[in-house]
Design an enzyme around this catalytic site. Structure first.
Site, PDB file in Angstrom:
ATOM      1  N   LEU A 145      33.823  38.125  38.255  1.00 52.95           N
ATOM      2  CA  LEU A 145      33.019  37.481  39.290  1.00 52.95           C
ATOM      3  C   LEU A 145      32.462  36.167  38.752  1.00 52.95           C
ATOM      4  O   LEU A 145      31.918  36.122  37.656  1.00 52.95           O
ATOM      5  CB  LEU A 145      31.868  38.395  39.737  1.00 52.95           C
ATOM      6  CG  LEU A 145      32.284  39.714  40.377  1.00 52.95           C
ATOM      7  CD1 LEU A 145      31.055  40.496  40.801  1.00 52.95           C
ATOM      8  CD2 LEU A 145      33.200  39.494  41.556  1.00 52.95           C
ATOM      9  N   GLY A 198      30.012  44.637  32.664  1.00 50.92           N
ATOM     10  CA  GLY A 198      29.351  43.527  33.337  1.00 50.92           C
ATOM     11  C   GLY A 198      29.903  43.295  34.722  1.00 50.92           C
ATOM     12  O   GLY A 198      29.849  44.159  35.584  1.00 50.92           O
ATOM     13  N   ASP A 199      30.447  42.095  34.913  1.00 50.56           N
ATOM     14  CA  ASP A 199      31.022  41.721  36.218  1.00 50.56           C
ATOM     15  C   ASP A 199      32.543  41.639  36.139  1.00 50.56           C
ATOM     16  O   ASP A 199      33.163  40.880  36.864  1.00 50.56           O
ATOM     17  CB  ASP A 199      30.433  40.388  36.679  1.00 50.56           C
ATOM     18  CG  ASP A 199      30.746  39.250  35.728  1.00 50.56           C
ATOM     19  OD1 ASP A 199      31.098  39.514  34.550  1.00 50.56           O
ATOM     20  OD2 ASP A 199      30.641  38.080  36.141  1.00 50.56           O
ATOM     21  N   GLU A 200      33.135  42.439  35.261  1.00 52.46           N
ATOM     22  CA  GLU A 200      34.590  42.414  35.055  1.00 52.46           C
ATOM     23  C   GLU A 200      35.231  43.708  35.546  1.00 52.46           C
ATOM     24  O   GLU A 200      34.741  44.796  35.284  1.00 52.46           O
ATOM     25  CB  GLU A 200      34.910  42.240  33.571  1.00 52.46           C
ATOM     26  CG  GLU A 200      34.411  40.940  32.987  1.00 52.46           C
ATOM     27  CD  GLU A 200      34.710  40.864  31.513  1.00 52.46           C
ATOM     28  OE1 GLU A 200      35.901  40.782  31.152  1.00 52.46           O
ATOM     29  OE2 GLU A 200      33.749  40.917  30.729  1.00 52.46           O
TER      30      GLU A 200
END
Length: 178
Positions: free
Chosen positions: A92, A133-135
């Site tokens: 993201l 995280g955002d992965e």
């Protein structure tokens, strides 16, 4: 007479044994029921721990450990059946800014919504995992020609770019993929 004494002793001993067994049954029955209940609770907790070890706590998606196992399996299967597998890393864009500006609850809302959207973009036979995280990782099995992959990735881009409403605030997201 000896026989009567022996019969009386046997009867008394049998009654005492029956009394002890009855007392033991009534005293130990609650303990046994509690032990069975605790054993069941322990089994449930063990299942929850197994689940937690391979799934992301926030999104409930498979985590890095589980997706690595799945990738290994999918690659072996694809090689055996002469099929193609696509692994897509989705990150993201500017996610830190959402957390910093609106707080971690807003960031969590985005992660949960994006994970749901990613799952909606792929087939049920494909896997979406949050690796940290955002992965995210998409494992697209038996993809055939690259045109099919491009279609899925276009859907992912459009879906992730749809605004997310959090607490009356419109959050805009985008992603990078590779």
């Amino acid at each position: 007479m000896e026989q009567n004494k022996l019969l009386l002793l046997f009867t008394v001993a049998a009654l005492q044994l029956l009394t002890l067994v009855s007392i033991g049954y009534f005293l130990l029955r609650p303990f046994a029921a509690n032990l069975a209940k605790k054993s069941h609770e322990i089994a449930e907790i063990q299942e929850e721990l197994k689940e937690a070890a391979v799934h992301d706590a926030l999104t409930r998606l498979p985590n890095r450990a589980l997706v690595q196992q799945h990738i290994t399996h999918e690659l072996a299967s694809a090689q055996r059946h002469k099929e193609n597998v696509a692994l897509v890393h989705v990150d993201l864009d500017h996610f830190k800014e959402i957390n910093d500006t609106y707080g971690h609850a807003a960031g969590d809302c985005v992660l949960v919504e994006v994970s749901r959207r990613l799952e909606d973009c792929v087939r049920t036979s494909d896997v979406v995992a949050r690796i940290g995280g955002d992965e995210f990782i998409l494992v697209l099995s038996d993809v055939g020609a690259t045109g099919g992959i491009a279609t899925v990735l276009s859907r992912v881009i459009r879906s992730v770019q749809e605004p997310i409403i959090y607490d009356g605030i419109t959050l805009n997201t985008s992603s990078s993929m590779g």
